[in-house]
Write a protein that holds these residues in place. Sequence first.
Motif, PDB file in Angstrom:
ATOM      1  N   VAL A   1       5.631   4.278   2.041  1.00 59.67           N
ATOM      2  CA  VAL A   1       6.120   5.403   2.851  1.00 59.67           C
ATOM      3  C   VAL A   1       7.056   4.881   3.937  1.00 59.67           C
ATOM      4  O   VAL A   1       8.153   5.409   4.139  1.00 59.67           O
TER       5      VAL A   1
ATOM      6  N   SER B   1       0.990   3.489   2.239  1.00 60.98           N
ATOM      7  CA  SER B   1       1.539   3.692   3.581  1.00 60.98           C
ATOM      8  C   SER B   1       2.712   2.740   3.839  1.00 60.98           C
ATOM      9  O   SER B   1       3.666   3.108   4.529  1.00 60.98           O
ATOM     10  N   GLU B   2       2.656   1.546   3.293  1.00 66.59           N
ATOM     11  CA  GLU B   2       3.788   0.619   3.431  1.00 66.59           C
ATOM     12  C   GLU B   2       5.006   1.139   2.667  1.00 66.59           C
ATOM     13  O   GLU B   2       6.138   1.046   3.151  1.00 66.59           O
TER      14      GLU B   2
ATOM     15  N   THR C   1       0.863  -1.184   0.000  1.00 63.43           N
ATOM     16  CA  THR C   1       0.000   0.000   0.000  1.00 63.43           C
ATOM     17  C   THR C   1       0.899   1.233   0.000  1.00 63.43           C
ATOM     18  O   THR C   1       2.113   1.141   0.249  1.00 63.43           O
TER      19      THR C   1
ATOM     20  N   THR D   1       7.254  10.662   1.399  1.00 63.64           N
ATOM     21  CA  THR D   1       5.893  10.934   1.853  1.00 63.64           C
ATOM     22  C   THR D   1       4.901  10.463   0.801  1.00 63.64           C
ATOM     23  O   THR D   1       5.243  10.301  -0.377  1.00 63.64           O
ATOM     24  N   ALA D   2       3.656  10.253   1.224  1.00 62.37           N
ATOM     25  CA  ALA D   2       2.602   9.884   0.284  1.00 62.37           C
ATOM     26  C   ALA D   2       2.423  10.984  -0.757  1.00 62.37           C
ATOM     27  O   ALA D   2       2.206  10.703  -1.942  1.00 62.37           O
TER      28      ALA D   2
END
Length: 155
Positions: A40, A37-38, A35, A46-47
């Motif tokens: 990141v 977030s993973e 994902t 950063t996203a």
Amino acid sequence: MTVTETTAATQARAEQLCSPRPPVHPRPEGQDHYTISEVVALTGLTAHTLRWYERIGLMPHVDRSHTGQRRYRNRDLDWLDLVGKLRLTGMPVAGMVRYAELVREGESTYAERSALLEETRRDVLARIAELQDTLAVLDHKISIYADAPRASERH
């Protein structure tokens, strides 16, 4: 320690730091879907940066889940690692985007890609030479200050 010994020790440390090493955040073994977030967490980006890379054409097509969420693959993480290295060289974003475009165009662009990387390599070598000169000056100054207390004690 003499300036020459200090310079040699510093160069040895620099070579050690610059040698290939495993990623700071190793990937989970056997995993090939991540994902945002993973990613990141794995890359330190950063996203917002990941989405921006996608928007400007620096990041190749990122797969999406059935709900539309980005699903990064190991090849995407490899690409992000390369982009990070190119950023460290000082290559402008436009140059990185151009390189990404050339990669997407295929094998017919090998010569142009090679030329772009060779130019970047020359720039990196010039910066390294400047830094080595700067380091030599710093080492010299440090050795002067290291000897200064002993010289003042004699007077």
